[in-house]
Design an enzyme around this catalytic site. Structure first.
Site, PDB file in Angstrom:
ATOM      1  N   CYS A  65      -5.354   5.486  -3.808  1.00 20.15           N
ATOM      2  CA  CYS A  65      -4.641   4.223  -3.629  1.00 20.15           C
ATOM      3  C   CYS A  65      -3.245   4.450  -4.186  1.00 20.15           C
ATOM      4  O   CYS A  65      -3.079   4.738  -5.368  1.00 20.15           O
ATOM      5  CB  CYS A  65      -5.351   3.088  -4.367  1.00 20.15           C
ATOM      6  SG  CYS A  65      -4.393   1.544  -4.437  1.00 20.15           S
TER       7      CYS A  65
ATOM      8  N   CYS B 232       0.871  -1.175   0.000  1.00 20.33           N
ATOM      9  CA  CYS B 232       0.000   0.000   0.000  1.00 20.33           C
ATOM     10  C   CYS B 232       0.903   1.219   0.000  1.00 20.33           C
ATOM     11  O   CYS B 232       1.588   1.483   0.990  1.00 20.33           O
ATOM     12  CB  CYS B 232      -0.903   0.000   1.229  1.00 20.33           C
ATOM     13  SG  CYS B 232      -1.852   1.533   1.416  1.00 20.33           S
TER      14      CYS B 232
END
Length: 318
Positions: free
Chosen positions: A221, A69
């Site tokens: 994201c 991430c």
């Protein structure tokens, strides 16, 4: 058992973060935290590492685990660098150990960190993706989805399907939502699901909206923004180098360097602390709960920063 949690965000991709040891119940813990605070996208866990300065685990709000991430990594980078009194570190993730670095603060003092995004693969098997017996899918329509959208499948290492779309697909997310939900349900193409992003050329860079696997539509994201910058460079929308990537949560800079057939990717953006609070964890029982948060007063600085991006993002974000 009590844990000290930090509530953090990168580009408004919001997480709780804690430092601890390996446990078997972080997935259950994340489900409980997501129920207590519907505004979070998941849990970042900072762990000891045998090969790096720290290890990061990322648990999505639905209890699934992500291999990486980018937005979360910036927050973990800040935590580890400040903990250890350094400006650079190496963070172990599921697929690679990644270099992170403190950058010059933005605006009135917004903490900024640059993180490596790696490895990069266009092999469909690495997502995994199966379609038409192909091994790669670059800048080509998926006819059953749309004849006009060129899609690219890439793992960085999270699996991404990036579509280059005109403005109307950003203004109305129905098409993206339909296919993202399809690809993240039972289907023959992406057996483990996939992050689906739509990217559009804008003045000074690109705008990206992402339906994140295990989360849904998200403010940002990190790996999707970086993958979208890479695909936009491949498509000729923007030149190689530093790409400004706007998103519903603000803006980041993605560096895309090409060396033959390989790529070096870096993501630079904010790592903002919102609050800290104690979390009493007694398993799934009703005894588990959050104490009153201590606000950390950093969000106002970030909101000033994202006001500068509103001319771009307001076109697509209501």
């Amino acid at each position: 058992m009590e844990f000290l949690l930090y509530k953090v965000h990168g580009s408004m991709n919001t997480f709780f973060m804690l430092e601890g040891e390996e446990r078997e119940d972080y997935e259950e813990m994340t489900l409980k935290l997501a129920a207590l605070d519907p505004g979070i996208d998941g849990l970042l866990v900072v762990l000891p590492s045998q090969v790096a300065d720290a290890k990061m685990r990322v648990i999505n709000r639905d209890g699934s685990e992500a291999s990486m991430c980018g937005n979360g990594l910036r927050c973990v980078a800040r935590y580890v660098c400040e903990r250890d009194g350094v400006e650079e570190a190496v963070i172990e993730t599921m697929k690679a150990s990644l270099h992170v670095k403190k950058e010059q603060p933005q605006g009135d003092g917004i903490a900024m960190y640059a993180v490596e995004i790696s490895p990069v693969s266009f092999q469909m098997a690495d997502l995994p993706m199966a379609y038409g017996g192909e091994t790669e899918w670059k800048l080509k329509p998926l006819p059953f989805v749309s004849e006009e959208i060129p899609f690219t499948a890439v793992a960085v290492p999270n699996p991404h399907l990036i579509g280059i779309v005109p403005d109307e697909y950003q203004s109305n997310p129905a098409h993206q939502q339909k296919w993202a939900e399809f690809f993240n349900g039972p289907n023959e193409y992406f057996t483990d699901g996939v992050n689906v992003s739509y990217a559009t050329k804008v003045e000074g860079g690109i705008f990206v909206k992402t339906f994140e696997r295990g989360v849904g539509f998200t403010n940002a994201c990190g790996t999707a923004m970086t993958a979208s910058a890479l695909v936009s460079c491949l498509a000729g929308l923007v030149p190689y180098g530093e790409v400004a990537v706007y998103n519903p949560g603000g803006m980041v800079k993605c560096s895309v360097e090409k060396n033959g057939s390989s790529f070096r990717l870096r993501l630079t953006g904010n790592a903002t602390y919102l609050a800290k609070q104690q979390f009493k964890w007694e398993g799934t029982s009703s005894e588990s709960g959050l104490e009153l948060a201590e606000e950390l007063q950093e969000q106002a600085l970030y909101e000033k920063f994202i006001e500068q991006t509103s001319a771009v993002t307001n076109r697509f974000v209501s």
